[in-house]
Design an enzyme around this catalytic site. Structure first.
Site, PDB file in Angstrom:
ATOM      1  N   ALA A 238      -1.625  -8.196  -9.130  1.00 32.39           N
ATOM      2  CA  ALA A 238      -3.063  -7.288  -8.789  1.00 32.39           C
ATOM      3  C   ALA A 238      -3.476  -6.901  -7.712  1.00 32.39           C
ATOM      4  CB  ALA A 238      -3.656  -8.562  -9.615  1.00 32.39           C
TER       5      ALA A 238
ATOM      6  N   HIS B 184      -1.668  -5.321  -5.186  1.00 30.47           N
ATOM      7  CA  HIS B 184      -0.322  -4.177  -4.913  1.00 30.47           C
ATOM      8  C   HIS B 184      -1.177  -2.837  -5.909  1.00 30.47           C
ATOM      9  CE1 HIS B 184       3.162  -7.302  -4.248  1.00 30.47           C
ATOM     10  NE2 HIS B 184       2.145  -7.103  -3.099  1.00 30.47           N
TER      11      HIS B 184
ATOM     12  N   ASP C 269      -3.740  -8.841   4.777  1.00 26.16           N
ATOM     13  CA  ASP C 269      -2.277  -8.086   5.994  1.00 26.16           C
ATOM     14  C   ASP C 269      -3.392  -7.775   7.554  1.00 26.16           C
ATOM     15  OD1 ASP C 269       0.153  -9.451   4.693  1.00 26.16           O
ATOM     16  OD2 ASP C 269      -1.214  -8.530   3.914  1.00 26.16           O
TER      17      ASP C 269
ATOM     18  N   GLY D   6      -3.395  -3.122   2.444  1.00 29.02           N
ATOM     19  CA  GLY D   6      -4.240  -3.830   2.473  1.00 29.02           C
ATOM     20  C   GLY D   6      -5.197  -4.803   3.487  1.00 29.02           C
ATOM     21  N   GLU D   7      -6.200  -4.443   2.837  1.00 25.77           N
ATOM     22  CA  GLU D   7      -6.835  -6.420   3.817  1.00 25.77           C
ATOM     23  C   GLU D   7      -6.424  -7.516   3.731  1.00 25.77           C
ATOM     24  OE1 GLU D   7     -11.112  -5.567   3.275  1.00 25.77           O
ATOM     25  OE2 GLU D   7     -11.566  -4.166   4.532  1.00 25.77           O
TER      26      GLU D   7
END
Ligand code: AMP
Length: 287
Positions: free
Chosen positions: A39, A41, A154, A151-152
């Protein structure tokens, strides 16, 4: 219901399709992944769909970002399942290059982003960010989208990608998406499947501890005390702590004393053999 979804395996085919769309005036958003989609991704894809007419997703488990003792060979792979999820999510095109497409014989170029990659995950995983920066540069140049979403989850990687796009004048806008979590707070990750049932039960303590560190900072606690309190708590629960760090949210420079503005709390821990990372913002409370 799954709609039809195109699949391409070469940069040439990818570029041709994206060029066709852009020629017709359609905007294109891009999400790069290593597959084993969850979810988290899908939230990046939803953000891309909101901002673009067409969405491209890549699936490539990039060997150059794994260390020699890391989990490359056992990293979860499920191409058929992933493609179904992408079709259901309304993705227009999936790009699944093979090793030889990305690293043909004679390949020697590396992209190195200095300073931002010196420590945190860069210290524990030598060459990791070199592998990430190189593959992301290639993927962005191969696809040539209007924007790409990262994404935050990473967080250090997100800053590295922002830096390389600026420094190399790559004409792609970078958007960031917040971390998607399980109900108990554990950040979704393709690696969570490695956890044993007991480790999985313990794992949410990691996020809870980072939250407590952020709360302590908000209340005026100094960075050193807040981070060592967090480390101590996690070690007492059986985590092996790589780092709990309080950093400038833009430069990742270390902060000290009580925070006076926005900060980022970042952590990496091991539960058994599994490495988990997480992060969240902190800010001084207005008192
Ligand atoms: P990966 O497949 O692990 O390379 O991740 C692909 C993209 O999904 C990266 O931009 C990640 O930061 C992002 N991502 C991974 N997990 C999450 C999550 N739990 N929430 C939001 N984004 C995520």
């Amino acid at each position: 219901m799954a709609s039809s979804i195109g699949t391409v395996r070469t940069a040439k085919d990818l570029r041709a399709q994206v060029a066709k769309w852009r020629k017709r005036g359609a905007s294109v958003g891009f999400v790069t992944t290593m597959g084993a989609l969850h979810a988290g991704h899908l939230s990046l894809i939803a953000l891309a769909r909101k901002n673009a007419d067409r969405v491209v997703v890549s699936i490539f488990v990039n060997p150059t970002q794994f260390g020699p003792r890391e989990d490359l060979s056992r990293y979860p792979r499920d191409e058929a399942g992933d493609v179904t999820k992408l079709a259901d999510a309304g993705v227009d095109l999936v790009y699944i290059p093979g090793q030889a497409e990305m690293y043909p014989p004679g390949f020697t170029t590396r992209v190195i982003v200095q300073s931002l990659t010196d420590d945190l995950c860069g210290a524990a995983r030598p060459n990791h960010f070199e592998g990430v920066a190189t593959v992301v540069t290639k993927l962005l140049l191969q696809c040539a989208p209007d924007f790409a979403v990262f994404g935050e989850k990473d967080y250090q990687q997100l800053l590295v990608v922002g830096r390389l796009v600026t420094d190399l004048d790559i004409p792609v806008r970078i958007l960031s998406a917040p971390i998607v979590r399980e109900e108990d707070g554990l950040a979704l990750s393709s690696r969570n499947g490695y956890l044993s049932p007991q480790e999985r039960k313990k794992a949410p303590l990691f996020y809870q501890t980072l939250r407590a560190v952020a709360a302590d900072l908000g209340n005026g606690e100094g960075c050193d005390v807040a981070s060592s309190t967090g480390r101590f708590k996690l070690e007492a629960e059986g985590f092996r702590v790589d780092y709990i760090a309080i950093r400038d949210p833009e430069t990742l420079e270390p902060l000290s004393g009580p925070i006076r503005g926005p900060a980022r709390v970042l952590g990496a821990v091991y539960l058994g053999k599994t490495r988990l990372i997480d992060n969240l913002p902190a800010a001084p409370k207005n008192r």
